[in-house]
Write an enzyme that holds these catalytic residues in place. Structure first.
Site, short mmCIF file in Angstrom:
data_model
loop_
_atom_site.label_atom_id
_atom_site.label_comp_id
_atom_site.label_asym_id
_atom_site.label_seq_id
_atom_site.Cartn_x
_atom_site.Cartn_y
_atom_site.Cartn_z
N LYS A 54 2.95 -10.51 -13.99
CA LYS A 54 3.40 -9.55 -13.45
C LYS A 54 3.18 -9.12 -12.71
CE LYS A 54 4.36 -9.13 -18.68
NZ LYS A 54 2.98 -8.58 -19.44
N LYS A 81 -6.06 -5.02 -19.45
CA LYS A 81 -5.55 -6.25 -20.33
C LYS A 81 -7.47 -5.73 -21.70
CE LYS A 81 -7.00 -9.73 -17.19
NZ LYS A 81 -6.04 -10.64 -17.42
N ARG A 82 -5.90 -6.17 -22.98
CA ARG A 82 -7.50 -6.45 -23.64
C ARG A 82 -8.89 -6.42 -23.22
NH1 ARG A 82 -5.61 -5.08 -29.08
NH2 ARG A 82 -7.64 -5.72 -29.58
N THR A 129 -0.16 -13.55 -18.92
CA THR A 129 1.17 -12.83 -18.58
C THR A 129 0.87 -12.19 -17.70
OG1 THR A 129 1.48 -12.45 -20.80
CG2 THR A 129 2.44 -14.36 -20.90
N HIS A 173 -1.79 -20.30 -28.50
CA HIS A 173 -1.85 -19.33 -27.60
C HIS A 173 -3.10 -19.28 -27.68
CE1 HIS A 173 2.52 -17.92 -27.69
NE2 HIS A 173 2.45 -18.47 -28.69
C1 26W Z 1 -6.00 -13.96 -36.13
C2 26W Z 1 -6.69 -13.18 -35.37
C3 26W Z 1 -6.02 -13.70 -34.33
C4 26W Z 1 -4.31 -12.28 -33.03
C5 26W Z 1 -3.83 -12.36 -31.58
C6 26W Z 1 -5.61 -14.85 -33.17
C7 26W Z 1 -5.38 -15.12 -32.11
C8 26W Z 1 -4.56 -13.62 -31.39
C9 26W Z 1 -3.06 -14.29 -30.57
C10 26W Z 1 -2.77 -15.53 -30.40
C11 26W Z 1 -4.09 -13.99 -29.07
C12 26W Z 1 -3.11 -13.85 -28.13
O1 26W Z 1 -2.71 -13.21 -27.98
N1 26W Z 1 -3.67 -14.60 -27.18
C13 26W Z 1 -2.66 -14.99 -25.86
O2 26W Z 1 -1.29 -15.58 -26.09
C14 26W Z 1 -0.77 -14.64 -24.98
C15 26W Z 1 0.90 -14.87 -24.78
O3 26W Z 1 0.50 -16.62 -24.90
C16 26W Z 1 -1.56 -15.45 -23.19
O4 26W Z 1 -0.73 -14.99 -22.23
C17 26W Z 1 -2.99 -15.12 -23.52
O5 26W Z 1 -3.63 -16.27 -22.22
C18 26W Z 1 -3.43 -15.15 -24.87
O6 26W Z 1 -5.11 -14.85 -24.76
#
Ligand code: 26W
Length: 772
Positions: free
Chosen positions: A617, A505-506, A613, A317
């Site tokens: 929406k 978003k974040r 995503t 992701h």
């Molecule tokens: C280890 C810390 C950590 C925590 C969360 C690393 C990575 C994450 C996630 C992978 C971050 C995340 O939510 N990524 C998002 O995933 C969505 C679903 O696929 C995508 O639509 C977003 O672009 C992506 O930033």
């Protein structure tokens, strides 16, 4: 009542799954961002109207009642919400698919804005109980941490004896996941960490033992206590590794237990079970499954490896380097000694295989080794240990193949595939925007609900003035609802006729809320200079949480709030622009905001946003996107055509080329653009009222830290795109046509489409009909 209604179907579903011994998929995820589920459960069971009417007779307003449900926030953002949309789609499609995760006692913190800054409060979402969960104490399993492993040869076979460990009791809490218009009820199984000894046993100990027992109890309970609030940032904390192994081990054990009840030989596991890992967070599922097959089932390494790799599949992701999990070997080994040995062996065998079969040189191993430089690279483990690796949007998958995972793509091209993300239209259209759903039903019939691709049928009304008026009325109604929420909550009046320009978003540097802010500052500067300046009135709406330790992101929140204060009160600009920061962004707040948006801000630095995503929406609710060619924006543009979207800025290739060259010359851009000079100076010269040195760090991150995310570089193109957008909005007929076009093409972004692709290409599972 709904619980009881569901319960019989749930039992029936499980019975049919057992009897037909259909292949099951388990979606392992550290996060499930469910939000409230009463309303969607009513929609999915078809009981919404009945309940609404019955409650009304009793003088109870359903919408008010719904607010009583806690908004289950067991996720940070995109990855967690995707998992929730996927569960909904699996059930809707009648697919035997379940979630496996953690029952965090505290979900993502609650955000308050105090003195214009983010303050975090604990999210004690379970305090009044959670109506949808069922504790299954009889299905508890034990998970072991620490200790040592003794290797012995018994009858020529290596055996591993784990001793001196700390044991944790994993107790599942099951949440029903209800299918739409069918009888399927799948399971989201959330694991709770509990001490092995029952609490009342504590009283029996003498004093010393008692303290130790209490200590142990607290140590155990920490495991499922809290969701880490970092998004796209890996802190490498040992408690997080413990959380990962905790739910993964419990989940795999319970899968094996269930499988063994079928009486089939363990060799057939991969024919009956698929395990999907949502990013690398559950990647220890690979060595854990190996451990069970080797140590408990007595299989040979090769047989166990064959089963494991045929069972597990992996979604990536993110390509952000700071988000890629790498566990220090020392920590990993201390926490999970047996699992470490298995990872070591996987690494050794894989490196040898590559060396011998692929004639590669020792130096090339660095790019694929699972263990290197004292760290365990979890993405490498996930790729090597699974049969499928997918990205979440076309451009993201290409970047994985060409850059991040390039050596693996060379070695195993067939493993790689794309699965563009999706969102459940049942929540994000039917639930969130009932006015639009009704209008669609009245115009094209209800087919689109079962087949979201049928939304394309509204395209024929794209130029129908009467339909446009109806679309406009729905949007206006939704904007009025949001405006009244803002009025009630913040006492701020916003004009429902202004453009609602939204970025929710974040808060993260790569998502570039700063670029949006700079456009606002530029508009404000223009208006101050010339209050008669002809722009369409706009309300800029922001929402989003910053990770508590992410200083720059918190400064961005502060800047938005300070600007809002100043701009909203400035009589000179005569209400032409307003700025609002909505606190505590959540699934429920999103349901209010997406339907009210005219403009969707999707302005990440190209190559950085894997998919996004929220962009989907907005589109499904008729907003027009202003965005970069990043993530799923690329596919949105291809779907709607360049005339119905505002694309600007550097491409991913250009961005990556600049990175290879060590960046671009920030000062050149700065010196050539008076607007930027003004804005940047305003950050540090006291122009933002109340701030003196406050935003020096933001200033420095751009000018003295090479503007890593190309905010200055893309500024001019962004402002130009915004000017085009302003002009486009003046032509309401044209704008509404584009809005309809976006809705019509949104069907491919239903998560039903994504899940069908996962089911067919990766999991090889089929729908199972559950009789009524
Ligand atoms: C280890 C810390 C950590 C925590 C969360 C690393 C990575 C994450 C996630 C992978 C971050 C995340 O939510 N990524 C998002 O995933 C969505 C679903 O696929 C995508 O639509 C977003 O672009 C992506 O930033």
């Amino acid at each position: 009542m709904i619980r009881d209604y569901i319960s019989a179907r749930w039992i029936k579903t499980n019975k049919v799954y057992t009897e037909t011994s259909e292949k099951q998929v388990y979606y392992f995820s550290m996060e499930f961002l469910l939000g409230r589920i009463l309303n969607t459960n009513l929609i999915n069971t078809g009981l919404l109207d009945t309940c609404q009417t019955a409650l009304a007779e009793l003088g109870i307003d359903l919408a008010g009642l719904e607010q009583q449900e806690p908004d289950a926030g067991l996720g940070n953002g995109g990855l967690g919400r995707l998992a929730a949309c996927f569960l909904d789609s699996m059930a809707a499609l009648g697919l035997p698919g379940h979630g496996t995760g953690i029952r965090y006692k505290y979900g993502l913190f609650e955000q308050r804005i105090v003195d214009q800054q983010q303050v975090e409060l604990p999210d004690n979402w379970l305090k009044d109980g959670y109506i949808w969960e069922y504790r299954k104490a009889d299905k508890a399993v034990t998970v072991k941490f620490g200790g040592t492993v003794q290797m012995r040869r018994i009858n020529g076979r290596l055996t591993f004896e784990h001793s001196g460990f700390e044991a944790v009791r994993a107790v599942p809490y099951d949440v029903p996941i209800i299918g739409y218009g069918n009888n399927t009820v799948n399971t989201l199984r959330l694991w709770n960490a509990e001490p092995i000894q029952a609490e009342f046993d504590l009283a029996c100990f003498n004093r010393g033992e008692y303290l130790k027992a209490v200590e142990y109890k607290h140590w155990v309970e920490r495991v499922s206590m809290i969701l880490y609030p970092d998004d796209n940032y890996d802190e490498g904390r040992s408690l997080r590794l413990r959380q990962q192994y905790f739910f993964v081990s419990a989940g795999v054990q319970s899968i094996i237990r269930r499988f063994k009840k079928t009486g089939l030989p363990i060799r057939q596991l991969a024919d009956k079970v698929a395990i999907h890992i949502n990013d690398t967070h559950p990647a220890v599922a690979i060595p854990e499954l190996m451990r069970i097959l080797l140590d408990e089932e007595g299989l040979s390494w090769d047989a166990a490896w064959d089963i494991t790799t045929r069972t597990v599949s992996y979604t990536n992701h993110t390509i952000m380097p700071e988000a890629l999990e790498k566990w220090p070997e020392v920590m990993f080994k201390a926490q999970l000694p047996r699992i470490y040995l298995i990872v070591e062996e996987i690494n050794k065998r894989y490196c040898n295989e590559v060396l011998t079969k692929c004639f590669c040189r020792q130096e090339q191993l660095a790019g694929i080794a699972i263990i290197a430089g004292g760290n365990i690279n979890m993405a490498h483990l996930a790729v090597v240990g699974s049969h499928s690796v997918n990205g979440v949007a076309a451009i993201h998958t290409e970047i994985l193949k060409k850059h991040l995972l390039q050596p693996f793509y060379q070695l195993h091209p067939g493993k790689f595939n794309n699965k563009t993300n999706g969102i459940t239209h049942r929540r994000w259209l039917i639930k969130a925007n009932p006015g639009l759903a009704r209008l669609l039903n009245d115009t094209i019939g209800e087919c689109w609900i079962k087949h979201p691709g049928d939304l394309i049928n509204v395209l024929q009304y794209r130029d129908d003035p009467a339909f446009k008026q109806q679309i406009a009325a729905v949007k206006q109604h939704n904007k009025a609802l949001l405006a009244s929420y803002i009025k009630n909550k913040y006492g701020l009046t916003i004009d429902p006729c202004a453009i609602f320009d939204v970025q929710i978003k974040r808060i993260h540097a790569y998502k570039r809320q700063l670029l949006n802010i700079f456009h606002i500052m530029d508009l404000y500067n223009r208006l101050r200079q010339d209050p008669a300046c002809d722009i369409v009135p706009r309300t800029f709406i922001f929402a989003g949480k910053a990770a508590p330790g992410y200083y720059i992101a918190k400064q961005v929140i502060k800047l938005i709030n300070m600007l809002a204060e100043q701009i909203n009160r400035d009589p000179v600009i005569r209400e032409k622009i307003k700025v609002v920061f909505l606190e505590n962004y959540s699934v429920s707040l999103g349901e209010l905001v997406f339907p009210a948006a005219d403009v969707s801000e999707q302005i990440s630095t190209a190559s950085k946003e894997a998919s996004g995503t929220g962009n989907m929406k907005f589109m499904m609710n008729g907003a027009l996107t202003i965005g970069t060619l990043d993530g799923a924006n690329v596919e949105i543009k291809n779907a709607v055509g360049a005339e119905n979207i505002f694309i600007f800025g550097l491409t991913a290739e250009e961005v990556m080329t600049f990175y290879r060259q060590g960046g671009y010359s920030v000062w050149d851009v700065y010196n050539k653009d008076e607007r930027l000079k003004t804005i940047l100076n305003q950050l540090i010269n006291g122009s933002v009222r109340g701030a003196q040195e406050e935003f020096r760090s933001l200033y420095d991150s751009l000018l003295y830290n090479n503007d890593e995310y190309f905010v200055l570089k893309d500024f001019s193109a962004y402002v130009d795109a915004q000017t085009l957008l302003d002009n486009a909005f003046r032509d309401q007929a044209g704008w509404l046509g584009s809005s309809i076009h976006n809705i019509a093409k949104a069907g491919i972004f239903s998560s039903d489409r994504s899940i069908r692709e996962y089911a067919d290409d990766i999991w090889k599972i089929r729908p199972v009909i559950i009789p009524g």
